[in-house]
Write a protein that holds these residues in place. Structure first.
Motif, PDB file in Angstrom:
ATOM      1  N   THR A 243      -8.937  -0.902   3.855  1.00  0.00           N
ATOM      2  CA  THR A 243      -9.128   0.385   3.202  1.00  0.00           C
ATOM      3  C   THR A 243     -10.178   1.213   3.946  1.00  0.00           C
ATOM      4  O   THR A 243     -10.885   0.730   4.825  1.00  0.00           O
ATOM      5  N   ALA A 244     -10.301   2.454   3.537  1.00  0.00           N
ATOM      6  CA  ALA A 244     -11.217   3.363   4.230  1.00  0.00           C
ATOM      7  C   ALA A 244     -12.671   2.939   4.061  1.00  0.00           C
ATOM      8  O   ALA A 244     -13.493   3.129   4.945  1.00  0.00           O
TER       9      ALA A 244
ATOM     10  N   GLY B 118      -2.296   5.734   0.014  1.00  0.00           N
ATOM     11  CA  GLY B 118      -3.717   5.418   0.083  1.00  0.00           C
ATOM     12  C   GLY B 118      -4.213   4.491  -1.009  1.00  0.00           C
ATOM     13  O   GLY B 118      -5.427   4.360  -1.192  1.00  0.00           O
TER      14      GLY B 118
ATOM     15  N   SER C 103       0.855  -1.190   0.000  1.00  0.00           N
ATOM     16  CA  SER C 103       0.000   0.000   0.000  1.00  0.00           C
ATOM     17  C   SER C 103       0.890   1.238   0.000  1.00  0.00           C
ATOM     18  O   SER C 103       1.916   1.281   0.688  1.00  0.00           O
TER      19      SER C 103
ATOM     20  N   ARG D 140      -7.525   2.635  -5.825  1.00  0.00           N
ATOM     21  CA  ARG D 140      -7.471   3.846  -4.992  1.00  0.00           C
ATOM     22  C   ARG D 140      -8.784   4.625  -5.147  1.00  0.00           C
ATOM     23  O   ARG D 140      -9.208   4.921  -6.262  1.00  0.00           O
ATOM     24  N   ASN D 141      -9.393   4.914  -3.981  1.00  0.00           N
ATOM     25  CA  ASN D 141     -10.636   5.677  -3.980  1.00  0.00           C
ATOM     26  C   ASN D 141     -11.683   5.061  -4.912  1.00  0.00           C
ATOM     27  O   ASN D 141     -12.372   5.757  -5.668  1.00  0.00           O
TER      28      ASN D 141
END
Length: 328
Positions: free
Chosen positions: A215-216, A72, A69, A99-100
């Protein structure tokens, strides 16, 4: 080549991107980089704020270089299988960058699962469309392709097995040559199985890493948890099947080498029996070939027929003995 897939309702629309453009692609879900140039890498890096790994970095086999990672984003590399121009199965690395909820794929070949999935995502679907969902779909395509490859390899192994144990050739030289050809086929099948197991292990490692990456978007992970578990189970099942086929390949190789040794031993046995059969006649001929002055049979009118008869009889008796004993 750089292609971006943008969301259009419930499907993805591909768009070829000019890397010299100053603006990014709005609503892009998937950036597909195929044998990218440095300008294309920089374009994607500017859009997502990440560093695209180089081809040399993708070929690194260390887990820390394949699964990590950074900024992010998750960088995950698998070993995929393709067919080269000669029709041989070879491996190539493919990197997934998530990512995102946007996905970037980096590859330097054109595997068939990519072509199949690219056509699939262009169709309307009721499922949600996201970068993670695209990655899972691509992994499913790779696993399906590996399952088909293992099935074809298994059929080829069954054919080789019938050739090994059903060889009806009566000529030892031709039979040995056929078995040597089968050894080459066995070796090729073994190479394919080795590559397939390596690819399956890399997919299993990717899924395990993605599940534990944290992850978020934890909600998205929970929604995809079951799909990831299915992927992992499929990869494990195919790995077990590949291991079974590898064991069968090892058995066939041992059996083929054993048959070749039997054929060679049969030839050596024939030469040994021939030497034993002709040894007594040679002894008789050697005795009567000695140049001694006093040899009564030399002056006897029946001496020559007697010597010939002794040689024939001394050759015939060992032959009949070997024949009756089943050595011939």
């Amino acid at each position: 080549m750089l292609r971006a897939y943008t969301r259009d309702g419930n499907r993805l629309v591909p768009t070829d991107i000019d890397p010299t453009a100053e603006t990014g692609v709005g609503n892009a879900v998937w950036y597909s980089l195929t044998d990218p140039t440095r300008e294309e890498d920089k374009f994607v890096e500017s859009c997502l704020g990440i560093d695209i790994p180089t081809r040399r970095e993708m070929q690194d086999i260390e887990p820390s270089a394949r699964l990590y990672s950074e900024e992010g984003a998750e960088f995950m590399t698998i070993t995929a299988l393709i067919e080269d121009e000669a029709g041989q199965v070879v491996k190539t690395p493919i990197t997934f960058v998530l990512r995102n909820d946007q996905l970037v794929t980096v590859r330097y070949a054109d595997p068939k699962p990519f072509r199949l999935y690219e056509r699939l995502v262009s169709r309307p679907t009721t499922a949600d469309i996201s970068g993670e969902r695209v990655m899972i779909g691509l992994l499913e395509s790779f696993i399906d392709r590996l399952a088909q490859l293992l099935e074809n390899t298994g059929d080829g192994i069954d054919l080789i097995s019938r050739e090994v144990f059903g060889n009806k050739s009566t000529k030892p030289t031709r039979k040995t040559r056929d078995l040597q050809s089968l050894i080459e086929q066995i070796g090729k099948k073994g190479d394919v199985l080795t590559l397939a197991r390596e690819s399956l292990v890399s997919i299993s490692r990717l899924v395990s890493y993605h599940q534990s990456a944290g992850t978020a978007d934890q909600q998205a992970i929970r929604e995809r948890k079951q799909e990831l578990k299915v992927l992992q189970r499929d990869a494990a099942a195919l790995s077990d099947h590949a291991a079974f086929l590898s064991d069968k390949i090892t058995f066939l190789l041992d059996a083929t080498l054993g048959l070749i040794n039997l054929e060679q031993n049969q030839i050596i046995k024939i030469f040994s029996v021939a030497a034993v059969v002709f040894l007594p006649p040679t002894l008789v001929a050697s005795i009567y070939g000695m140049n001694f002055d006093f040899m009564p049979e030399l002056n006897w009118s029946f001496g020559y027929p007697l010597a010939i008869g002794l040689m024939v009889l001394s050759a015939l008796l060992p032959y009949l003995f070997f024949k009756r004993s089943g050595w011939l």
